[in-house]
Motif scaffolding. Structure first.
Motif, PDB file in Angstrom:
ATOM      1  N   ASP A  65      -6.915  -2.026  -4.792  1.00  0.00           N
ATOM      2  CA  ASP A  65      -7.595  -2.303  -3.531  1.00  0.00           C
ATOM      3  C   ASP A  65      -6.504  -2.676  -2.533  1.00  0.00           C
ATOM      4  O   ASP A  65      -6.042  -3.821  -2.519  1.00  0.00           O
ATOM      5  CB  ASP A  65      -8.607  -3.444  -3.710  1.00  0.00           C
ATOM      6  N   ASN A  66      -6.082  -1.724  -1.743  1.00  0.00           N
ATOM      7  CA  ASN A  66      -4.966  -1.978  -0.827  1.00  0.00           C
ATOM      8  C   ASN A  66      -5.322  -2.993   0.251  1.00  0.00           C
ATOM      9  O   ASN A  66      -4.446  -3.690   0.763  1.00  0.00           O
ATOM     10  CB  ASN A  66      -4.501  -0.670  -0.191  1.00  0.00           C
ATOM     11  N   TRP A  98      -0.171   5.608  -4.549  1.00  0.00           N
ATOM     12  CA  TRP A  98      -0.299   4.613  -3.491  1.00  0.00           C
ATOM     13  C   TRP A  98      -1.668   4.651  -2.824  1.00  0.00           C
ATOM     14  O   TRP A  98      -2.184   3.631  -2.387  1.00  0.00           O
ATOM     15  CB  TRP A  98       0.812   4.768  -2.461  1.00  0.00           C
ATOM     16  N   ARG A  99      -2.297   5.820  -2.806  1.00  0.00           N
ATOM     17  CA  ARG A  99      -3.647   5.903  -2.243  1.00  0.00           C
ATOM     18  C   ARG A  99      -4.727   5.675  -3.292  1.00  0.00           C
ATOM     19  O   ARG A  99      -5.882   5.494  -2.959  1.00  0.00           O
ATOM     20  CB  ARG A  99      -3.870   7.267  -1.600  1.00  0.00           C
ATOM     21  N   SER A 156       0.801  -1.217   0.000  1.00  0.00           N
ATOM     22  CA  SER A 156       0.000   0.000   0.000  1.00  0.00           C
ATOM     23  C   SER A 156       0.838   1.272   0.000  1.00  0.00           C
ATOM     24  O   SER A 156       0.308   2.358  -0.217  1.00  0.00           O
ATOM     25  CB  SER A 156      -0.947   0.007   1.205  1.00  0.00           C
ATOM     26  N   THR A 157       2.125   1.155   0.231  1.00  0.00           N
ATOM     27  CA  THR A 157       2.991   2.337   0.229  1.00  0.00           C
ATOM     28  C   THR A 157       3.629   2.580  -1.134  1.00  0.00           C
ATOM     29  O   THR A 157       4.354   3.556  -1.311  1.00  0.00           O
ATOM     30  CB  THR A 157       4.100   2.210   1.278  1.00  0.00           C
ATOM     31  N   TYR A 158       3.386   1.699  -2.089  1.00  0.00           N
ATOM     32  CA  TYR A 158       3.973   1.828  -3.420  1.00  0.00           C
ATOM     33  C   TYR A 158       2.956   2.301  -4.438  1.00  0.00           C
ATOM     34  O   TYR A 158       1.786   1.915  -4.397  1.00  0.00           O
ATOM     35  CB  TYR A 158       4.512   0.471  -3.897  1.00  0.00           C
ATOM     36  N   ALA A 159       3.437   3.087  -5.367  1.00  0.00           N
ATOM     37  CA  ALA A 159       2.665   3.325  -6.584  1.00  0.00           C
ATOM     38  C   ALA A 159       2.719   2.051  -7.427  1.00  0.00           C
ATOM     39  O   ALA A 159       3.667   1.263  -7.329  1.00  0.00           O
ATOM     40  CB  ALA A 159       3.248   4.489  -7.367  1.00  0.00           C
TER      41      ALA A 159
END
Length: 124
Positions: A73-74, A53-54, A30-33
């Motif tokens: 969908d993280n 990332w968001r 979730s912290t990566y593009a």
């Protein structure tokens, strides 16, 4: 470490749709593009789409804009590429990538991880 596994490729007729998935391992996904790239036979790998990332920022080249949609969908550690109105020239191996920024991916920069790819074939 992030491992990426693509799925969803296959054979489709021109004008059809496919949805590719990129399943990631590792709690830092979730912290990566995330980006999608493709490579057609005899051609260089090209950028297809990227998402921050968001998930609030996306980038596309003109060749797919309006036809392809990237999402993520993280909670499921998964990214997607919805491909509509497919053309024979979309035929390629599609790769998922994770990197520092979505904007950087558009310039093929800051990519830390690659998947092994999934083949998409569009028949005329």
């Amino acid at each position: 470490q992030v491992q990426l596994v693509e799925s969803g490729g296959g054979l489709v007729q021109a004008g059809g749709s496919l949805r590719l998935s990129c399943a990631a391992s590792g709690r830092t996904f979730s912290t990566y593009a995330v980006g999608w790239f493709r490579q057609a036979p005899g051609k260089e790998r090209e950028f297809v789409a990227a998402i921050s990332w968001r998930g609030g920022i996306t980038y596309y080249p003109d060749s797919v804009k309006g036809r392809f949609t990237i999402s993520r969908d993280n909670a499921k550690n998964t990214a997607y590429l919805q491909m509509n109105s497919l053309k024979p020239e979309d035929t390629a191996v599609y790769y998922c990538a994770a990197g520092v920024s979505a904007q950087g991916m558009g310039a093929n920069r800051g990519i830390d991880y690659w998947g092994k790819g999934t083949l998409v074939t569009v028949s005329s």
